[in-house]
Design a protein around this motif. Structure first.
Motif, PDB file in Angstrom:
ATOM      1  N   ARG B  47      -2.605   2.188  -1.483  1.00 47.07           N
ATOM      2  CA  ARG B  47      -2.083   2.618  -2.790  1.00 47.07           C
ATOM      3  C   ARG B  47      -2.127   1.479  -3.802  1.00 47.07           C
ATOM      4  O   ARG B  47      -2.549   1.661  -4.948  1.00 47.07           O
ATOM      5  N   GLU B  63      -4.049   6.131  -8.828  1.00 50.73           N
ATOM      6  CA  GLU B  63      -4.260   6.148  -7.370  1.00 50.73           C
ATOM      7  C   GLU B  63      -4.520   7.552  -6.840  1.00 50.73           C
ATOM      8  O   GLU B  63      -5.386   7.763  -5.985  1.00 50.73           O
ATOM      9  N   ASP B  64      -3.776   8.538  -7.339  1.00 48.39           N
ATOM     10  CA  ASP B  64      -3.973   9.901  -6.839  1.00 48.39           C
ATOM     11  C   ASP B  64      -5.350  10.459  -7.200  1.00 48.39           C
ATOM     12  O   ASP B  64      -5.963  11.179  -6.410  1.00 48.39           O
ATOM     13  N   TYR B  68      -7.535  11.625  -4.113  1.00 48.05           N
ATOM     14  CA  TYR B  68      -7.640  13.066  -3.861  1.00 48.05           C
ATOM     15  C   TYR B  68      -8.800  13.748  -4.569  1.00 48.05           C
ATOM     16  O   TYR B  68      -9.120  14.895  -4.265  1.00 48.05           O
ATOM     17  N   GLN B 235      -7.001  16.249   1.185  1.00 51.37           N
ATOM     18  CA  GLN B 235      -7.041  16.535  -0.254  1.00 51.37           C
ATOM     19  C   GLN B 235      -6.675  17.965  -0.620  1.00 51.37           C
ATOM     20  O   GLN B 235      -6.491  18.272  -1.800  1.00 51.37           O
ATOM     21  N   HIS B 238      -3.511  18.745  -2.879  1.00 58.52           N
ATOM     22  CA  HIS B 238      -3.636  18.207  -4.236  1.00 58.52           C
ATOM     23  C   HIS B 238      -4.644  19.015  -5.055  1.00 58.52           C
ATOM     24  O   HIS B 238      -4.426  19.290  -6.236  1.00 58.52           O
ATOM     25  N   THR B 245       4.059  18.245  -8.879  1.00 55.39           N
ATOM     26  CA  THR B 245       4.965  17.132  -8.583  1.00 55.39           C
ATOM     27  C   THR B 245       6.084  17.647  -7.690  1.00 55.39           C
ATOM     28  O   THR B 245       6.251  18.852  -7.531  1.00 55.39           O
TER      29      THR B 245
END
Lengths: 106, 246
Positions: B47, B63-64, B68, B235, B238, B245
């Motif tokens: 991360r 990062e996401d 993902y 993944q 996401h 969230t």
């Protein structure tokens, strides 16, 4: 990659002898005494220390660890509890002194 | 210039995904927790580096987004970490091969010219030192254990050894980044990692196989078929719920 052993068996499908039990003591910081926090299984002392680190100090609880084989502990017999602990000996508590008002810190 | 960091970050991320599959399935409760601890540490490394990669590339990716929303061809992890968990011996050998690399890499990365990377490396180095101790302990126990455990370790080493060399092969991207002082040259880590591996394998009574043709390509985006399935698992939530969230 071939997987020679096939799918990972669940723990229930893997009969094995139980690993020896260890009691874990953690000292939270220097100057305090080690406190018993629980127990775990490990094949030897080295693994017991590592497992204790992973199981009982994950959130920074410890500065030092002890592990002791559970079978090395001799416990008092519950049948003795009245003889050991059930005594009414209130005179052993320092409750009967009159402390002068001028004395502080007791 | 963020590519060399992405290679490290992706190796950490993909290995994390593999390790988390052991949750609830490890041979003992204590080892279950230990593997989860290692996975959480390595995820933390991934991360932090992915965030830094996003900052350096300056394209607004966080990062996401990087974790993902990239497909297998865009991942830069070494092939070793995407190999299946197999039995516990395979997981242990894969982990130890990774740990000998990472426990050598992170201390060297503390002198990166990128201060953020150097800071990440300082924390990661301490954690990696514990990881290699833990996985090395298992290599020794299982290698020098019963006939059954020794045989399984031999099989795992044979299967995974061709993937053990990729992390130490340099390409032009590595050379450029090393000259800039961002990361150490991969080949410069080989000696120290090999030294640790030889010590542990000797104690484990496991022979070190002769040098094969090292499987490679992961760090350039060419992967084994396993990565696609791994990413699908990792993944799917996401991608099914973009922007969700807690």
């Amino acid at each position: 990659m071939r997987t020679r052993s096939g799918p990972v068996p669940s723990p229930a499908e893997q009969p094995r002898e139980a690993w020896p039990l260890w009691e874990v003591f953690v000292r939270s910081r220097a100057g305090l005494s080690h406190q018993h926090v629980g127990s775990l299984h490990a094949v030897d002392a080295d693994m017991a220390v590592e497992n204790a680190r992973d199981v009982y100090t994950r959130r920074g609880e410890g500065a030092s660890l002890w592990v002791v084989p559970a079978d090395a502990i001799t416990a008092s017999d519950p049948q003795d509890s009245s003889a050991f602990f059930g005594l009414d000996e209130e005179f052993r508590h320092p409750n009967h002194y009159v402390v002068p008002d001028e004395v502080h810190g007791i | 210039m963020s590519e060399p960091l992405l290679r490290i970050a992706d190796s950490c991320l993909v290995l994390t995904q593999r390790l988390t599959a052991w949750c609830g399935h490890a041979p003992a409760l204590e080892e279950d927790i230990a593997l989860a601890n290692v996975a959480l540490d390595v995820l933390g490394h991934a991360r932090a580096l992915l965030t830094r990669v996003g900052e350096l590339e300056g394209a607004g990716r966080e990062e996401d987004d990087l974790a993902y929303l990239r497909d297998a061809g865009e991942f830069r992890n070494q092939l070793l970490v995407e190999q299946p968990n197999g039995d516990f011996a395979h997981t242990v050998v894969r982990q130890f091969l990774f740990d000998t690399w990472s426990a050598t890499l992170w201390p060297a990365l503390t002198s990166s010219t990128d201060e953020v990377v150097a800071g990440i490396a300082g924390k990661a180095a301490k954690e990696a030192a514990y990881h290699v101790r833990h996985s090395g302990g298992w290599v020794i126990r299982l290698g020098d254990g019963t006939q059954e455990s020794h045989a399984r370790m031999l099989a795992a080493v044979e299967d995974l050894w061709p993937y053990a060399g990729e992390a130490y092969l340099d390409d032009a991207v590595d050379v450029e980044a090393a000259e800039a002082g961002l990361v150490p040259l991969p080949s410069s880590l080989a000696g120290a990692a090999r030294f640790r591996l030889e010590q542990v394998f000797a104690e484990a009574t496991l022979p070190i196989p002769p040098e094969p043709y090292w499987q490679r390509g992961g760090r350039q985006g060419q992967h084994t078929e396993h990565l696609t399935y791994l990413l699908a698992d990792m993944q799917v939530v996401h991608r099914a719920h973009p922007g969700a969230t807690w």
